[in-house]
Scaffold this active site. Sequence first.
Site, mmCIF file in Angstrom:
data_model
loop_
_atom_site.group_PDB
_atom_site.id
_atom_site.type_symbol
_atom_site.label_atom_id
_atom_site.label_comp_id
_atom_site.label_asym_id
_atom_site.label_seq_id
_atom_site.Cartn_x
_atom_site.Cartn_y
_atom_site.Cartn_z
ATOM 1 N N SER A 42 0.854 -1.198 0.000
ATOM 2 C CA SER A 42 0.000 0.000 0.000
ATOM 3 C C SER A 42 0.880 1.235 0.000
ATOM 4 C CB SER A 42 -0.891 0.017 1.239
ATOM 5 O OG SER A 42 -1.576 1.246 1.370
ATOM 6 N N TYR A 82 -2.101 0.676 10.583
ATOM 7 C CA TYR A 82 -2.026 0.221 9.194
ATOM 8 C C TYR A 82 -0.710 0.646 8.564
ATOM 9 C CZ TYR A 82 -3.661 -0.828 4.456
ATOM 10 O OH TYR A 82 -3.810 -1.341 3.189
#
Length: 253
Positions: A138, A151
Site C-alpha cells: 500500500s 495500518y
Amino acid sequence: MITEAAPRRALVTGASSGIGAATALRLTSEGWQVFALARRAEKLEHLAEQEGIIPLVCDVTDPEQVAGVVETITAAGGIDTLINNAGGALGVDPVGTGKVEDWRWMFEVNVLGTLNVTQAFLPMLREHGEGTVLNVTSTAGYTPYEGGGGYNAAKYGQHALTGVLRLEEAEHNIRVIDVLPGMVHTEEFTAKRLRGDTAAAQKVYAGVEKPLVAEDIAEVITNAVTLPHHVNLDQIVVRPVAQAAQHKVIRKN
C-alpha cells in the site's frame, strides 16, 4: 517442477473479494490456472464456478493451514507465481489511543500472513527456476498519515519484507514485485476498517469522480506477472489521477 509447456499457475491470497477476486478472474481470462485462497468458504463460491479457478479455504495467519495448502497445490502440479494480497486495516484511531488488538490483527494478517505463505512456497518457487512473488502492499507503507498508525506500521513492515526478499532471492532467480495501491474503492476494505459503518466508508470516496477499482489493480498485477521473467517491476505505485498524493485528493460536488 512445472515445465515451460505447462500453463502458468498462481496462488492468490485474499481472493474472496476486492482486488484478490478481481486478480483471480483477470488471470484466468489470460489462460492461467489460479488457486484462489481465502478464509471464508461462502465468499469463494462465485469463483468456484469460474473455469480455471480452484478455491481453497485457509487462514494465512495459521502456519498449519498454510502447510495443508502447500500439499494440495503440490499434488495439483504446483505454482510459478505467488500473489500475496491478503491484508486489511482496522480502525482509524490516533497512536495515543489505538487499540492494541487492532494493531496486532493488522500486523498478523499483513506481515505474518505474507511471511507464512511466502516461506511455505519459496522451496517450490526456487525449484521452478523462474518463480515470482508479488506482494500487494500500500502507499500507506511509505507515507504515514494521521489515523493510520497501525495500518502504516503493518504496511511499512510488509513493504520492508518485500524489499529484503528481493535481495535474498535474486540468486534463486525469483522475481519479487511490490504493488502499492493508493485510493481503491472496493466493497469491503473501508467498511471493515470503519467497523461496518458503510455511510462513513462512502464519505472516503465522496466527490472523487474516478477512484481506482479492484479491476484496475488486477490489470496492473496481471501485466506485471506476465512480462518476460527477466523484467522485474520492483515497485509499482498505483493511484487515481484525482489522488495526487496521500494527502491531496481532488473532490468535486
